[in-house]
Design an enzyme around this catalytic site. Structure first.
Site, PDB file in Angstrom:
ATOM      1  N   HIS A  96      31.286  38.147  34.807  1.00 37.12           N
ATOM      2  CA  HIS A  96      32.606  38.782  34.810  1.00 37.12           C
ATOM      3  C   HIS A  96      33.477  38.310  35.973  1.00 37.12           C
ATOM      4  O   HIS A  96      33.004  38.083  37.081  1.00 37.12           O
ATOM      5  CB  HIS A  96      32.447  40.305  34.877  1.00 37.12           C
ATOM      6  CG  HIS A  96      31.783  40.779  36.137  1.00 37.12           C
ATOM      7  ND1 HIS A  96      32.473  41.104  37.286  1.00 37.12           N
ATOM      8  CD2 HIS A  96      30.476  40.976  36.436  1.00 37.12           C
ATOM      9  CE1 HIS A  96      31.630  41.485  38.224  1.00 37.12           C
ATOM     10  NE2 HIS A  96      30.407  41.413  37.736  1.00 37.12           N
ATOM     11  N   ASP A  97      34.745  38.147  35.704  1.00 38.40           N
ATOM     12  CA  ASP A  97      35.775  37.900  36.716  1.00 38.40           C
ATOM     13  C   ASP A  97      35.647  36.558  37.427  1.00 38.40           C
ATOM     14  O   ASP A  97      36.258  36.350  38.474  1.00 38.40           O
ATOM     15  CB  ASP A  97      35.802  39.033  37.755  1.00 38.40           C
ATOM     16  CG  ASP A  97      36.133  40.370  37.130  1.00 38.40           C
ATOM     17  OD1 ASP A  97      37.315  40.603  36.814  1.00 38.40           O
ATOM     18  OD2 ASP A  97      35.212  41.184  36.929  1.00 38.40           O
ATOM     19  N   GLY A 134      29.238  37.532  39.448  1.00 35.62           N
ATOM     20  CA  GLY A 134      30.624  37.928  39.264  1.00 35.62           C
ATOM     21  C   GLY A 134      31.553  37.443  40.358  1.00 35.62           C
ATOM     22  O   GLY A 134      31.144  37.228  41.505  1.00 35.62           O
TER      23      GLY A 134
END
Length: 258
Positions: A121-122, A139
């Site tokens: 994520h991200d 992340g």
């Protein structure tokens, strides 16, 4: 070339499919997926969630692209994934959407993600990068352009990987990787200039000489990072590459690998 969707593929009526797209047997395309022109989705590939995919990407069998974040903070808010053009996602590669409401995991263009790679994520990935088998990002990792990450390597969350750098196979990265460098080991150590990568990308002798000077200070100068940075800033005629290293070190929050 017309769009081709195999009868066994599951494609949401709320997905957007571009011109000339090929979707193979048993592929799954979920609600909210936007697929650009001339993409190829191989059998059993899974694309789901709010994804914006540019043209001419290729997704191999059993990759899962756009699944929700594994971050335990994620509470099901609407989050996004954006993918550029001409990327290749090989078998069993995974890419996750952002953790935070309204935010986006971003992948640029002309990247190659080999089998079992993972983009959490991200993360933000630039262009022309190669992720070898089982290369893994936690992340919020930032990967700049023209980076090569060796197989079975793992990058800690919030690290930055500088442009034209290389991470050797089976490497543990817990700090930022200086642009144009080669790091290797567990934990990672700064080994040398990424000379092969620079020559392949047609860097001039002047550019390489400037970078060799910078890496020598960081590797063999007997200086701490602040002292090495002071010496680099004393150079009167700085190349763009030297300036990039100086800015990268100054902006580092986790510290750089040496």
């Amino acid at each position: 070339m017309q769009t081709s969707i195999h009868p066994t593929a599951v494609v949401s009526s709320k997905a957007q499919i571009g011109a000339g797209v090929e979707i193979g047997p048993y592929a799954y395309i979920g609600e909210g997926v936007q697929i650009g022109d001339y993409c190829i989705i191989h059998p059993h590939a899974v694309l789901k969630g709010q994804i914006e995919i540019g043209p001419e990407n290729e997704f191999y069998s059993f990759c899962v692209i756009g699944e929700k974040s594994q971050d335990l903070k994620y509470q099901g808010e609407p989050t996004y994934l954006k993918i550029g053009t001409n990327n290749v996602f090989r078998e069993f590669s995974t890419v996750h959407r952002s953790t935070f409401k309204g935010q986006t995991t971003e992948i640029g263009s002309y990247n190659h993600f080999l089998a079992y790679t993972h983009i959490a994520h991200d993360c933000r990935i630039g262009d022309w990068c190669v992720f070898s088998n089982n290369a893994t990002l936690a992340g919020h990792v930032v990967v700049e352009d023209h980076v090569t990450i060796g197989g079975l390597s793992a990058v800690h969350q919030f690290c930055r990987i500088g442009k034209f750098s290389m991470i050797g196979g089976c490497t543990k990265v817990v700090q930022d990787v200086i642009p144009f460098s080669l790091v290797d080991g567990n934990p990672a150590k700064l080994r040398s200039l990424n000379l092969v990568g620079l020559k392949r990308n047609h860097f001039s002798e002047e550019q390489i000489k400037s970078l060799k000077f910078a890496l020598k200070l960081l590797l063999d100068g007997g200086l701490n990072i602040s002292q090495a940075l002071e010496e680099l800033e004393k150079v009167t005629e700085k190349t763009q590459e030297l300036m990039a290293i100086i800015r990268f070190i100054k902006d580092s929050e986790r510290g750089v690998i040496r």
